[in-house]
Design a protein around this motif. Structure first.
Motif, PDB file in Angstrom:
ATOM      1  N   SER A 147       0.802  -1.212   0.000  1.00 27.00           N
ATOM      2  CA  SER A 147       0.000   0.000   0.000  1.00 27.00           C
ATOM      3  C   SER A 147       0.839   1.267   0.000  1.00 27.00           C
ATOM      4  O   SER A 147       0.332   2.343  -0.279  1.00 27.00           O
ATOM      5  CB  SER A 147      -0.932   0.016   1.223  1.00 27.00           C
ATOM      6  N   GLU A 148       2.129   1.133   0.319  1.00 23.86           N
ATOM      7  CA  GLU A 148       2.972   2.318   0.377  1.00 23.86           C
ATOM      8  C   GLU A 148       3.251   2.836  -1.032  1.00 23.86           C
ATOM      9  O   GLU A 148       3.454   2.052  -1.960  1.00 23.86           O
ATOM     10  CB  GLU A 148       4.304   2.007   1.072  1.00 23.86           C
ATOM     11  N   PRO A 149       3.262   4.197  -1.215  1.00 23.35           N
ATOM     12  CA  PRO A 149       3.533   4.752  -2.550  1.00 23.35           C
ATOM     13  C   PRO A 149       4.907   4.370  -3.080  1.00 23.35           C
ATOM     14  O   PRO A 149       5.113   4.319  -4.282  1.00 23.35           O
ATOM     15  CB  PRO A 149       3.424   6.274  -2.317  1.00 23.35           C
ATOM     16  N   THR A 150       5.865   4.097  -2.149  1.00 21.83           N
ATOM     17  CA  THR A 150       7.226   3.775  -2.580  1.00 21.83           C
ATOM     18  C   THR A 150       7.452   2.279  -2.739  1.00 21.83           C
ATOM     19  O   THR A 150       8.578   1.860  -3.003  1.00 21.83           O
ATOM     20  CB  THR A 150       8.235   4.344  -1.573  1.00 21.83           C
ATOM     21  N   ASP A 151       6.417   1.479  -2.542  1.00 27.91           N
ATOM     22  CA  ASP A 151       6.548   0.030  -2.681  1.00 27.91           C
ATOM     23  C   ASP A 151       6.598  -0.314  -4.166  1.00 27.91           C
ATOM     24  O   ASP A 151       5.601  -0.185  -4.889  1.00 27.91           O
ATOM     25  CB  ASP A 151       5.346  -0.652  -2.005  1.00 27.91           C
ATOM     26  N   GLU A 152       7.793  -0.762  -4.638  1.00 24.81           N
ATOM     27  CA  GLU A 152       7.955  -1.017  -6.071  1.00 24.81           C
ATOM     28  C   GLU A 152       7.030  -2.124  -6.556  1.00 24.81           C
ATOM     29  O   GLU A 152       6.495  -2.048  -7.670  1.00 24.81           O
ATOM     30  CB  GLU A 152       9.423  -1.387  -6.380  1.00 24.81           C
ATOM     31  N   ILE A 153       6.847  -3.174  -5.734  1.00 23.72           N
ATOM     32  CA  ILE A 153       5.979  -4.268  -6.146  1.00 23.72           C
ATOM     33  C   ILE A 153       4.541  -3.787  -6.277  1.00 23.72           C
ATOM     34  O   ILE A 153       3.836  -4.125  -7.235  1.00 23.72           O
ATOM     35  CB  ILE A 153       6.067  -5.428  -5.137  1.00 23.72           C
ATOM     36  N   ALA A 154       4.073  -2.972  -5.311  1.00 24.81           N
ATOM     37  CA  ALA A 154       2.717  -2.434  -5.386  1.00 24.81           C
ATOM     38  C   ALA A 154       2.571  -1.524  -6.595  1.00 24.81           C
ATOM     39  O   ALA A 154       1.536  -1.534  -7.283  1.00 24.81           O
ATOM     40  CB  ALA A 154       2.383  -1.677  -4.098  1.00 24.81           C
ATOM     41  N   GLN A 155       3.613  -0.721  -6.881  1.00 27.54           N
ATOM     42  CA  GLN A 155       3.569   0.140  -8.058  1.00 27.54           C
ATOM     43  C   GLN A 155       3.484  -0.690  -9.337  1.00 27.54           C
ATOM     44  O   GLN A 155       2.743  -0.344 -10.271  1.00 27.54           O
ATOM     45  CB  GLN A 155       4.809   1.037  -8.103  1.00 27.54           C
ATOM     46  N   LEU A 156       4.234  -1.803  -9.372  1.00 24.59           N
ATOM     47  CA  LEU A 156       4.173  -2.684 -10.538  1.00 24.59           C
ATOM     48  C   LEU A 156       2.775  -3.246 -10.717  1.00 24.59           C
ATOM     49  O   LEU A 156       2.234  -3.261 -11.827  1.00 24.59           O
ATOM     50  CB  LEU A 156       5.187  -3.820 -10.377  1.00 24.59           C
ATOM     51  N   ALA A 157       2.163  -3.695  -9.602  1.00 26.60           N
ATOM     52  CA  ALA A 157       0.808  -4.254  -9.688  1.00 26.60           C
ATOM     53  C   ALA A 157      -0.180  -3.196 -10.159  1.00 26.60           C
ATOM     54  O   ALA A 157      -1.034  -3.465 -11.025  1.00 26.60           O
ATOM     55  CB  ALA A 157       0.392  -4.818  -8.334  1.00 26.60           C
ATOM     56  N   ARG A 158      -0.074  -1.977  -9.595  1.00 29.13           N
ATOM     57  CA  ARG A 158      -0.992  -0.918 -10.014  1.00 29.13           C
ATOM     58  C   ARG A 158      -0.802  -0.558 -11.478  1.00 29.13           C
ATOM     59  O   ARG A 158      -1.781  -0.327 -12.208  1.00 29.13           O
ATOM     60  CB  ARG A 158      -0.786   0.318  -9.128  1.00 29.13           C
ATOM     61  N   THR A 159       0.449  -0.508 -11.914  1.00 23.59           N
ATOM     62  CA  THR A 159       0.715  -0.170 -13.315  1.00 23.59           C
ATOM     63  C   THR A 159       0.153  -1.237 -14.256  1.00 23.59           C
ATOM     64  O   THR A 159      -0.470  -0.930 -15.277  1.00 23.59           O
ATOM     65  CB  THR A 159       2.227  -0.011 -13.546  1.00 23.59           C
ATOM     66  N   LEU A 160       0.384  -2.515 -13.897  1.00 19.30           N
ATOM     67  CA  LEU A 160      -0.137  -3.593 -14.726  1.00 19.30           C
ATOM     68  C   LEU A 160      -1.665  -3.601 -14.737  1.00 19.30           C
ATOM     69  O   LEU A 160      -2.293  -3.821 -15.786  1.00 19.30           O
ATOM     70  CB  LEU A 160       0.399  -4.934 -14.230  1.00 19.30           C
ATOM     71  N   ASN A 161      -2.268  -3.359 -13.578  1.00 18.33           N
ATOM     72  CA  ASN A 161      -3.729  -3.328 -13.529  1.00 18.33           C
ATOM     73  C   ASN A 161      -4.282  -2.168 -14.354  1.00 18.33           C
ATOM     74  O   ASN A 161      -5.310  -2.306 -15.021  1.00 18.33           O
ATOM     75  CB  ASN A 161      -4.207  -3.224 -12.075  1.00 18.33           C
TER      76      ASN A 161
END
Length: 478
Positions: free
Chosen positions: A236-250
């Motif tokens: 959930s953190e804005p700096t979490d690269e894995i979360a950013q990857l998931a959001r970008t892919l979604n």
């Protein structure tokens, strides 16, 4: 042969193995550097201690011998040999330290503590090197027991022609043993720590790679007929690269799904709506009498009319498809008051109606000027279809509750409550008023334009007293 599941498991294991290998490599490299630096510091400290001890011992021997008085008896020394014997006997050598006395170049006396590995007194080469020095000297000598650091002090006595030498020797290798043992212990502990680190890295790598496995699993489930799956977002953190990857892919999957659904709707709509005119054209062409000019002329007119209707239908469907694509928007800062005046000037040329400009919103909003113009003109054109010459149609804009509202109000027959949702559907036509010649996509296009701007279309109507269609757009888009 291994199946797909086996291959996926193999790839996951290979990735974890590579991560662990790099972690271990870094840990072992760090361990090697720390151990080497620690060992070098200990060796250096030991060498300094040896040098200090040699200097101190030689200084002490010099102080005792220069007085010429035997500290044990209090009487003057009788000979150089007595000096050597008494001085060496009176001083207890430390571990790995040796005191030796040489008289006229030959070994004479030795401290009581013996070296466990080598006897310097029996080493003729060492005896020749230190036994005849004529002034203070120091150096290093290699033996089977390792390096020996030594310092020599010449000794003489008035009235005795013989020359003596007192030698202090340190077995450096034995003194370095503490540093070597510390290094071995560090390596042993580090190796055990590395094994624990490898186990922890295996678990951590599994947790790190789990979102990537989710991405791969989701990608495998996406097909041409099912684009609904999304990658689980575990961070959930804005700096979490894995979360950013998931959001970008979604987000990418949302765009792909939107595009595919738009294409499917276009194909379905085209197939549904074009089937009838094509059937009509084929039916009349199949029965036309080529020898009857009137029949041919009537058939050509009918075919031309159907083709024109098909052309309008395709154009409307393309407009709707483009309106639904957010990526096709070209937003810019727009002066709403100026846009409203320009729209009013254009609308007055649509039909002979009683046009009114009710209000102007004095604001600058970010929007696609061309798309908003298309939507408002479509609303006004719809209003002209359900009104007659001299009927009132009004245009206005205002900012209300943080939203920009642009409306077109007419004095036509209005829309029944049961029809208010249906009029926005594709190919739907209102039952009130004259029958439209369009494909029934005008309000669908308006709604799509509003939606891609993050807004909506609002319909207010009282049957028999007209209708007001309002574009409600975010007022903070600028």
């Amino acid at each position: 042969m291994p199946g797909p599941a086996d291959r996926r498991a193999g790839r996951a294991t290979a990735a974890r193995t590579r991560i662990i290998a790099w972690v271990l490599l870094l840990v072992l490299a760090s361990l090697a550097v720390v151990t080497l630096v620690t060992w070098l510091l200990l060796i250096n400290e030991t060498d300094k201690r040896i040098d200090t001890a040699l200097t101190s011992e030689i200084a002490e021997f010099a102080r005792v011998t220069e007085t010429g008085i035997n500290p044990t008896t209090g009487e003057p020394y009788d000979s150089v040999d007595e000096i050597l014997r008494s001085v060496i006997a009176a001083n207890l050598a430390r571990p790995n330290e040796k005191f030796l006395g040489y008289l006229d170049g030959d070994f004479r006396w030795e401290s009581r503590r013996l070296s466990p590995t080598v006897l310097l007194r029996d080493d003729r080469r060492f005896t020749d090197m230190v036994g005849s020095v004529t002034r203070r000297a120091e150096g290093s000598y290699a033996t089977d027991a390792g390096e020996v650091r030594w310092a020599a002090l010449p000794v003489g006595l008035a009235g005795d022609p013989r020359r003596g030498v007192i030698v202090v020797g340190y077995f450096a290798e034995q003194e370095h043993e503490f540093a070597n043992e510390a290094a071995r212990l560090m390596l042993l502990v580090g190796f055990g720590t590395s094994l624990l680190t490898a186990g922890a890295a295996w678990l951590v790598a599994g947790r790190i790679l789990r979102p990537l496995r989710d991405v791969a699993a989701t990608a495998r489930t996406i097909t041409g007929t099912d684009l609904s799956r999304r990658v689980p977002q575990r961070g959930s953190e804005p700096t979490d690269e894995i979360a950013q990857l998931a959001r970008t892919l979604n987000a990418m999957l949302d765009r792909v799904q939107s595009g595919v659904l738009a294409q499917r709707r276009f194909v379905d709509d085209a197939g549904h709506e074009l089937r009838t005119p094509i059937t009509i054209v084929r039916g009349h062409l199949g029965v036309v009498d080529p020898h009857d000019p009137d029949d041919v002329r009537d058939t050509v007119e009918l075919v031309d009319d159907e083709l024109e209707r098909m052309n309008r239908l395709v154009s409307d469907m393309l407009s709707l498809t483009r309106a639904e694509q957010v990526t096709l928007l070209r937003p810019e800062m727009v002066d709403v008051a100026e846009l409203t005046r320009d729209l009013f000037d254009k609308l007055t040329a649509l039909a002979d109606r009683d046009w009114h400009l009710e209000s102007l919103a004095h604001a600058r909003i970010r929007m696609d000027r061309q798309r908003i113009t298309q939507a408002v003109i479509a609303l006004a054109d719809n209003a002209t279809r359900f009104t007659g010459p001299g009927d009132r149609i009004a245009l206005g804009s205002e900012l209300a509750a943080g939203d920009l509202r642009i409306w077109v109000a007419d004095s036509g027959p209005g829309v029944e409550p049961s029809e208010r949702r249906r009029v926005f559907r594709r190919f739907a036509r209102g039952d009130s008023g004259p029958r439209s010649e369009g494909a029934g996509l005008g309000l669908s296009i308006v709604e799509a334009i509003a939606t891609t701007h993050g807004g909506r279309v609002q319909l207010e109507s009282t049957p028999g007293h007209g209708a007001t269609f309002t574009l409600v757009l975010p007022g903070g888009t600028g």
